[in-house]
Enzyme design. Structure first.
Site, PDB file in Angstrom:
ATOM      1  N   HIS A 194       0.839  -1.195   0.000  1.00  0.00           N
ATOM      2  CA  HIS A 194       0.000   0.000   0.000  1.00  0.00           C
ATOM      3  C   HIS A 194       0.872   1.242   0.000  1.00  0.00           C
ATOM      4  O   HIS A 194       1.715   1.433   0.893  1.00  0.00           O
ATOM      5  CB  HIS A 194      -0.929  -0.015   1.214  1.00  0.00           C
ATOM      6  CG  HIS A 194      -1.981  -1.084   1.100  1.00  0.00           C
ATOM      7  ND1 HIS A 194      -2.397  -1.852   2.148  1.00  0.00           N
ATOM      8  CD2 HIS A 194      -2.682  -1.500   0.000  1.00  0.00           C
ATOM      9  CE1 HIS A 194      -3.330  -2.702   1.717  1.00  0.00           C
ATOM     10  NE2 HIS A 194      -3.513  -2.510   0.419  1.00  0.00           N
ATOM     11  N   HIS A 329       2.637  -3.957   6.750  1.00  0.00           N
ATOM     12  CA  HIS A 329       1.692  -2.867   6.463  1.00  0.00           C
ATOM     13  C   HIS A 329       1.733  -1.883   7.628  1.00  0.00           C
ATOM     14  O   HIS A 329       2.342  -2.141   8.667  1.00  0.00           O
ATOM     15  CB  HIS A 329       0.257  -3.404   6.345  1.00  0.00           C
ATOM     16  CG  HIS A 329       0.008  -4.188   5.099  1.00  0.00           C
ATOM     17  ND1 HIS A 329      -0.770  -3.724   4.076  1.00  0.00           N
ATOM     18  CD2 HIS A 329       0.456  -5.412   4.717  1.00  0.00           C
ATOM     19  CE1 HIS A 329      -0.807  -4.622   3.107  1.00  0.00           C
ATOM     20  NE2 HIS A 329      -0.071  -5.672   3.463  1.00  0.00           N
ATOM     21  N   GLU A 402       0.653  -5.220  10.919  1.00  0.00           N
ATOM     22  CA  GLU A 402       0.255  -3.816  10.797  1.00  0.00           C
ATOM     23  C   GLU A 402       1.102  -3.062  11.818  1.00  0.00           C
ATOM     24  O   GLU A 402       0.926  -3.223  13.027  1.00  0.00           O
ATOM     25  CB  GLU A 402      -1.235  -3.634  11.104  1.00  0.00           C
ATOM     26  CG  GLU A 402      -2.168  -4.316  10.110  1.00  0.00           C
ATOM     27  CD  GLU A 402      -2.382  -3.535   8.816  1.00  0.00           C
ATOM     28  OE1 GLU A 402      -1.846  -2.413   8.688  1.00  0.00           O
ATOM     29  OE2 GLU A 402      -3.081  -4.052   7.944  1.00  0.00           O
TER      30      GLU A 402
HETATM   31  O1  LU0 Z   1      -5.254  -4.870   3.192  1.00  0.00           O
HETATM   32  C1  LU0 Z   1      -5.776  -4.441   4.221  1.00  0.00           C
HETATM   33  O2  LU0 Z   1      -6.927  -3.993   4.241  1.00  0.00           O
HETATM   34  C2  LU0 Z   1      -4.966  -4.486   5.507  1.00  0.00           C
HETATM   35  C3  LU0 Z   1      -5.518  -5.547   6.432  1.00  0.00           C
HETATM   36  C4  LU0 Z   1      -5.663  -6.915   5.863  1.00  0.00           C
HETATM   37  C5  LU0 Z   1      -4.361  -7.594   5.662  1.00  0.00           C
HETATM   38  C6  LU0 Z   1      -6.542  -7.757   6.766  1.00  0.00           C
HETATM   39  N1  LU0 Z   1      -5.086  -3.216   6.214  1.00  0.00           N
HETATM   40  S1  LU0 Z   1      -4.377  -1.879   5.622  1.00  0.00           S
HETATM   41  O3  LU0 Z   1      -4.802  -1.713   4.276  1.00  0.00           O
HETATM   42  O4  LU0 Z   1      -4.740  -0.752   6.479  1.00  0.00           O
HETATM   43  N2  LU0 Z   1      -2.812  -2.023   5.698  1.00  0.00           N
HETATM   44 ZN    ZN Z   2      -1.705  -1.977   4.000  1.00  0.00          ZN
END
Ligand code: LU0
Ligand code: ZN
Ligand code: CA
Length: 455
Positions: A194, A329, A402
């Site tokens: 991202h 992330h 995260e």
């Molecule tokens: O891709 C996402 O939505 C992630 C969480 C998932 C891996 C469950 N969260 S993020 O986009 O805020 N990094």
């Molecule tokens: Zn992310």
């Protein structure tokens, strides 16, 4: 289009909005950002200059269950933060309206820094003040090249493909005898799917620096480099990252920079594009305007193709060599494991032992860094996410971290660069734990003899 998605003609929203704006605004076309796609949504500002419309973060009070959050995510917003009875989302104007139509009240949160950024149209190559220690793609590449030159026996660099805009996607290998492909358990670390999650690139750079510089002096690191092959893909989305900083004001950009077919919209959410249960379960969007647009087909994004192909290339003698993985992330301080596409803990492709192994290792890693451990769908349903693919398709014990911070109030996607050393080294122990368990993850539940003997 799903029935609960607000009525919207695919790709039509931008066109209508752009037409209305061009009638309503007398702003000069030349004032638009040079690097904006032709139909990027624009909005007037007090100085009368037309600028790209950026999404904003909002606090939404009410959603308290994974099902309620999944329904909210179906409006196409990203959910950035979850609390017992509230979430923080990123949404553009249309998405914010869609969320209001679900009956929720929205409170807008402060925008990321950049209010005093150069005017639209100025191309900026670096992070703004307060963020200078973050590495741009070019700076990261330079740092990586310097490390490879300094530690040629331990670290090697491969270009495994290119992004939509042609930037190299790198895979760094760390191991003793790095030039040989030895029969050692392999572990993969990926970062920056991202665009706005810049701290994750710093995480990858930290690992490269730490593993090379501590080899020979730190026993655990030495042992791991002697007995594992570690792969680091430090930047899965270099185009999105460059776009996020290019105007001088952070754009809160999430996706890659690939135009959607038959649409004026740009960007696929890479973490909804992997080829496992792609688009199966209301965990992504088919609308190219949305934050969680899954792309026109599974693995349609070149960046996903490149890394999928690389992972497949690690199947040797019919066996996937990569045993464990972390995809970094931001933000929320979580350790997540699959599956994301279902609320079920077990089922086809996930035995009780698999789940227990994931949860045991995940909880132990979380105890080391103070993050919260949980199955990914506890947040909300996602489909086409990398860890579902790595496990579902390749049987890799794959986690999503995260990272810092835990809330928008502490910087959200854009914490100041002063946090980099603390928040990257915070994951050192968890990373070492995963490496140490990678020869037989099932040891974590006491079932080494059953699953790993002789393999
Ligand atoms: O891709 C996402 O939505 C992630 C969480 C998932 C891996 C469950 N969260 S993020 O986009 O805020 N990094
Ligand atoms: Zn992310
Ligand atoms: Ca080796």
């Amino acid at each position: 289009m799903r029935p609960h998605t607000p009525t919207r003609i695919r790709g039509g929203r931008t066109t209508v909005l752009a037409a209305l704006l061009s009638l309503a605004l007398a702003a000069p076309i030349a004032a638009q950002a040079q690097d904006a796609p032709p139909a990027e949504r624009t909005a007037a500002t007090r100085d009368g200059v037309q600028r790209a419309e950026l999404p904003h973060q909002y606090e939404v009070k009410g959603p308290a269950t994974p099902a309620a959050r999944t329904a909210l995510a179906a409006t196409g917003v990203s959910i950035d933060e979850t609390h017992a009875h509230a979430v923080v989302i990123t949404a553009d104007r249309a998405q914010a309206t869609a969320v209001r139509r679900l009956g929720y009240g929205l409170r807008r949160l402060p925008d990321p820094p950049g209010a005093s950024a150069p005017p639209s149209g100025t191309r900026v190559k670096d992070f703004p003040a307060g963020y200078a220690k973050y590495h741009t793609y070019e700076e990261a590449t330079q740092q990586i090249d310097a490390l490879v030159a300094k530690y040629p026996d331990l670290l090697s660099k491969q270009t495994i493909g290119t992004s939509h805009e042609g930037r190299d996607i790198l895979a760094l290998k760390l191991s003793k005898n790095v030039t040989k492909d030895e029969a050692e358990p392999e572990v993969l670390f990926t970062a920056h799917q991202h665009a706005r999650e810049h701290l994750t690139v710093e995480m990858a750079l930290y690992l490269l620096d730490e593993f090379t510089s501590a080899y020979g002096s730190d026993d655990r690191i030495t042992k791991m480099l002697d007995s594992r092959e570690i792969w680091i893909v430090p930047d899965l989305n270099p185009d999105g990252g460059a776009y996020d900083i290019a105007s001088g004001a952070f754009r809160s950009w999430r996706k890659n920079r690939q135009p959607a077919p038959d649409s004026q919209e740009v960007g696929t959410d890479l973490n909804r594009n992997w080829d496992f249960k792609w688009g199966c379960c209301d965990g992504s969007s088919d609308d190219p305007a949305d934050e969680t647009y899954r792309g026109p087909s599974a693995a349609s994004a070149p960046e996903v193709q490149v890394v999928s192909k690389f992972v497949h290339s690690r199947i040797i003698g019919g066996k996937q060599q990569i045993k464990a993985a972390i995809d970094f992330h931001t933000y929320s301080e979580l350790v997540l494991w699959p599956f994301g596409f279902t609320y079920d803990e077990t089922g086809p492709g996930m035995t009780q032992d698999d789940h227990d192994t994931f949860a045991t290792i995940g909880k132990k890693m979380a105890a080391s860094n103070g993050y919260t451990p949980e199955q990914s769908s506890e947040l909300y349903v996602t489909d086409g996410a990398i860890d579902d693919w790595l496990w579902g398709d390749q049987k890799v014990f794959a986690y999503t971290f995260e990272m810092y911070p835990s809330s928008a109030g502490s910087g959200g996607f854009y914490p100041k660069d002063t946090v980099i050393p603390k928040e990257t080294s915070r994951n050192r122990e968890a990373v070492l734990q995963l490496l140490e368990t990678a020869d037989c993850p099932y040891r974590a539940i006491g079932k080494e003899a059953q699953y790993c003997d002789g393999s």
